[in-house]
Design an enzyme around this catalytic site. Structure first.
Site, PDB file in Angstrom:
ATOM      1  N   LYS A 276       0.711  -1.202  -0.130  1.00  0.00           N
ATOM      2  CA  LYS A 276       0.079  -0.118  -0.119  1.00  0.00           C
ATOM      3  C   LYS A 276       0.779   1.274  -0.019  1.00  0.00           C
ATOM      4  O   LYS A 276       1.708   1.472   0.970  1.00  0.00           O
ATOM      5  CB  LYS A 276      -0.916  -0.121   1.195  1.00  0.00           C
ATOM      6  CG  LYS A 276      -1.879   1.028   1.239  1.00  0.00           C
ATOM      7  CD  LYS A 276      -2.714   0.876   2.424  1.00  0.00           C
ATOM      8  CE  LYS A 276      -3.916   2.061   2.222  1.00  0.00           C
ATOM      9  NZ  LYS A 276      -3.531   3.441   2.098  1.00  0.00           N
ATOM     10  N   ARG A 300      -8.278  11.460  -6.890  1.00  0.00           N
ATOM     11  CA  ARG A 300      -9.517  10.535  -6.156  1.00  0.00           C
ATOM     12  C   ARG A 300     -10.917  11.636  -6.232  1.00  0.00           C
ATOM     13  O   ARG A 300     -11.850  10.780  -6.145  1.00  0.00           O
ATOM     14  CB  ARG A 300      -9.071  10.092  -4.903  1.00  0.00           C
ATOM     15  CG  ARG A 300      -9.830   9.268  -4.160  1.00  0.00           C
ATOM     16  CD  ARG A 300      -9.066   8.594  -3.212  1.00  0.00           C
ATOM     17  NE  ARG A 300      -9.972   8.379  -1.941  1.00  0.00           N
ATOM     18  CZ  ARG A 300      -9.463   7.946  -0.810  1.00  0.00           C
ATOM     19  NH1 ARG A 300      -8.101   7.307  -0.658  1.00  0.00           N
ATOM     20  NH2 ARG A 300      -9.954   7.664   0.203  1.00  0.00           N
ATOM     21  N   GLU A 332      -1.176   4.868  -8.301  1.00  0.00           N
ATOM     22  CA  GLU A 332      -0.819   5.942  -7.404  1.00  0.00           C
ATOM     23  C   GLU A 332       0.424   6.567  -7.781  1.00  0.00           C
ATOM     24  O   GLU A 332       1.291   6.276  -8.462  1.00  0.00           O
ATOM     25  CB  GLU A 332      -0.218   4.967  -6.143  1.00  0.00           C
ATOM     26  CG  GLU A 332      -0.109   6.065  -4.871  1.00  0.00           C
ATOM     27  CD  GLU A 332      -1.363   6.127  -3.862  1.00  0.00           C
ATOM     28  OE1 GLU A 332      -2.541   5.512  -4.512  1.00  0.00           O
ATOM     29  OE2 GLU A 332      -1.349   6.428  -2.866  1.00  0.00           O
ATOM     30  N   ARG A 478     -16.518   1.505  -1.583  1.00  0.00           N
ATOM     31  CA  ARG A 478     -15.521   0.904  -0.752  1.00  0.00           C
ATOM     32  C   ARG A 478     -16.316  -0.321  -0.234  1.00  0.00           C
ATOM     33  O   ARG A 478     -17.220  -0.621   0.491  1.00  0.00           O
ATOM     34  CB  ARG A 478     -15.169   2.033   0.612  1.00  0.00           C
ATOM     35  CG  ARG A 478     -14.561   1.461   1.634  1.00  0.00           C
ATOM     36  CD  ARG A 478     -14.392   2.536   2.648  1.00  0.00           C
ATOM     37  NE  ARG A 478     -14.119   3.782   2.287  1.00  0.00           N
ATOM     38  CZ  ARG A 478     -12.843   4.148   2.133  1.00  0.00           C
ATOM     39  NH1 ARG A 478     -12.004   3.240   2.218  1.00  0.00           N
ATOM     40  NH2 ARG A 478     -12.483   5.544   1.748  1.00  0.00           N
TER      41      ARG A 478
END
Ligand code: AMP
Length: 649
Positions: A276, A300, A332, A478
């Site tokens: 992550k 985002r 990312e 989510r």
């Protein structure tokens, strides 16, 4: 001919209606009426009605912006209402909302309003978007306001500000469109996702052409998000294949519940594991054969941030030369240390986030890469419904083809800058690969996850992500298909020393707390600010208490008697001169009010330092050149505006 007062009246009604179902029915009926009563612009008017009610002056795929900030709105309102600045400030303070303030100011003048149509508004919005000066924009807005009743003005300003605050999300309007046109909601949502145009989707719904919607590049798709897990065991359990016929167990078993009959380690786990990363989530659109060098990078929160990362734009512009066709990557953006092949701490990248003009200085000091972990669109097809394992195969194949092309130099010749000429300043500044593939592998057991977590932390990444191998990509959700494992640092017990008035729903309520720890001499030193974590009623009683225990009233901020102890959690601690303690907490949130704790037992700066030292990367919010590079840049570096999707305190 649809009139804006219909939207204003409906919006007022919706604001007072808590029931989602009732809201949807009311919206559907209103859209239906617009469609039925309009003339030959029936579809267009119904579309505009839906678009404006959702609080959006332009469709998402439409790059136009009104460029009307708070100052312009206030100026226009003052001009039309004839109110004083003092009266406006007081009205704004009462509501925390410029639209509601407008209502008060214009109601006092008994402003009559007239028959403002949706097409007239669309024309004015189009003119505002292309207006060369603020004065022209303001005059256009004043022209609209002159024609509105107080209620219309209220919702016109909310619409221009892009936030209706009536508890109506776009998804509810999509449902209402489906109801109004008697078509499946899924078909409307699909058209909106592909074309990013709510108004056009409404038109299509009535015209029966929803099936003809096709993916358009250069508007952001929703990002899939992850849910937290607390331990490797919980993660392994979550992804363990369930014996046939057994009901799925929830991601985290309630306390006291017996563990699953067979430990997860003994069964197959079908999940991929990745590090992550602590950077900025982004979606890259590129490779459109009709405009090969066009690249868009979205954050985002769906903002176009392309100009903040010119080196990525330059590199991805070369995808057009490859034979892949249009692509959308998810990944990312990371500050990257090319020497060690590792990500730079977020605090370093953070200095570049939000910068519009990126000098060579910044390009050299904080080089960036795009770490891709998903492929959303390729070969003319959206890949979201494919299982992750398949998307991953395609991602790997595409990157293998592109990796050599997607390069750009560390710095460019700023004088010879032309749109497509990426010249080297110095011969040694070679171009570097900007597209990286996030390493990913199938995970085996809780121990395996635990080890990977430790390795990820040793690489200074935040933790690990686990993703169900068979999962679809669910934009904007989510869910439980993606899990993130990052252990929180210890919490701190702090005392509230001051508070700020909130906005919107929290206008007039002291709801943003500044808090402190104790230094060696026993003095209180502020270490952060937090506004999330407490319930509305806790906030209300805190606010009331603080009003009565104010030490100094500075208007929007009050220092208060340091008597309220909070336990706060946070992602990490950075050195910072933002607060007197010399530290700041990143992503702080209130865990609970500690009525049980006396003031002399709150945490100390020494404890903050200890937690700070325990971090693998020790972030700082000082400009990078102040701590890593002794030579100061020629221009003055200001602290960057943090990107809205990120925050620090
Ligand atoms: P959080 O911000 O804590 O909700 O965590 C979700 C975020 O983790 C995403 O929005 C990404 O920015 C970030 N992230 C970092 N590495 C990955 C990865 N390998 N896969 C997916 N998301 C990731």
């Amino acid at each position: 001919m649809a009139l804006f007062h219909k939207i204003a009246e409906l919006a007022e009604q919706l604001a007072a209606e808590p029931g989602k179902l009732k809201k949807r029915t009311a919206i559907a009926a209103a859209i239906r009426r617009v469609h039925d009563h309009a003339d030959n612009a029936a579809f267009v008017d119904a579309g505009r009605f839906a678009l404006y009610l959702a609080g959006t002056p332009f469709a998402e795929a439409d790059p136009r912006k009104l460029n009307a900030g708070g100052a312009l709105l206030s100026k226009a309102l003052l001009a039309v209402s004839g109110a004083t600045q003092v009266a406006l400030t007081a009205a704004y303070r009462r509501h925390g909302d410029i639209g509601a303030a407008a209502y008060d100011l214009l109601a006092a003048k008994n402003h009559p309003g007239s028959q403002l149509t949706l097409s007239e508004m669309a024309e004015a919005f189009a003119a505002m978007a292309t207006a060369k000066t603020t004065a022209i924009r303001s005059a256009l807005l004043e022209g609209l306001l002159e024609r509105t009743s107080p209620l219309e003005a209220k919702y016109l300003l909310k619409l221009v500000a892009g936030d209706m605050r009536i508890g109506v999300k776009q998804s509810l309007v999509e449902e209402a469109i489906a109801e109004a046109a008697s078509v499946p909601v899924a078909a409307v949502r699909n058209a909106v996702m592909l074309e990013a145009d709510l108004a056009f989707a409404a038109e299509r719904a009535f015209a029966g052409t929803l099936d003809a919607a096709r993916m358009r590049l250069f508007h952001p798709l929703g990002f899939m998000l992850a849910s937290p897990v607390d331990s490797p065991e919980e993660a392994a359990e979550r992804f363990a294949e369930k014996p046939a016929g057994k009901k799925k167990k929830p991601a985290s078993a309630p306390e006291g519940e017996a563990p699953a009959a067979q430990p997860a380690a003994a069964r197959n786990i079908s999940a991929y594991l990745e590090d992550k990363y602590d950077g900025m989530r982004a979606q890259v659109h590129c490779g459109d054969p009709t405009q090969p060098s066009r690249v868009a990078i979205y954050s985002r929160n769906r903002e176009d941030v392309t100009e903040s990362y010119p080196e990525l734009e330059e590199a991805f512009a070369k995808v057009g030369d490859a034979v892949t066709g249009p692509l959308i990557f998810d990944g990312e953006i990371l500050g990257w240390d090319f020497a060690t092949g590792r990500a730079l701490p977020f605090a370093v990248l953070g200095q570049r986030i939000g910068r519009k003009r990126v000098s060579n200085e910044w390009r050299r000091q904080v080089p960036v890469v795009f770490m891709a972990f998903d492929l959303m669109f390729a070969n003319g097809t959206l890949l979201l419904d494919l299982p992750l394992s398949e998307r991953r195969n395609r991602l790997e194949a595409v990157i293998e083809k592109l990796v050599e092309q997607v390069r750009s130099p560390i710095a460019i010749d700023e004088h010879a800058k032309q749109p497509q000429s990426f010249m080297f300043t110095e011969p040694e500044e070679e171009s570097v690969e900007r597209l990286l593939l996030s390493p990913s592998r199938l995970v085996e057991s809780a121990e395996d996850i635990d080890r990977a977590y430790a390795e990820a932390r040793a690489r200074a990444n935040e933790g690990v992500m686990l993703k169900a191998a068979g999962s679809q990509y669910l934009p904007g959700r989510r869910g439980l298909a993606w899990m993130k494992l990052k252990r929180e640092l210890a919490t701190l017990d702090v005392v509230v020393t001051g508070a700020e008035f909130g906005h919107g729903r929290r206008a007039g309520i002291l709801s943003d707390y500044t808090f402190a720890v104790r230094d060696a001499a026993g003095e209180l030193k502020n270490v952060g600010k937090a506004y999330s974590g407490l319930t509305d009623s806790e906030i209300a009683s805190m606010s009331e208490w603080m009003m009565q225990h104010t030490l100094e009233d500075q208007g929007y901020f009050r220092t208060v008697e340091p008597l309220t102890i909070l336990e706060v959690a946070f992602n990490n601690i950075m050195r910072s001169d933002r607060h007197a303690s010399g530290f700041a907490l990143r992503f702080p949130r209130i865990v609970r009010i500690r009525d049980d704790k006396p003031l002399d037992e709150i945490d100390t700066i020494a404890r903050v330092e200890e937690i700070y030292q325990s971090q693998v990367d020790k972030p700082t919010d000082k400009p990078i050149n102040q701590h890593t590079n002794p030579s100061r840049p020629k221009h003055k570096m200001q602290r960057p505006a943090l990107h809205p999707s990120e925050s620090a305190s």
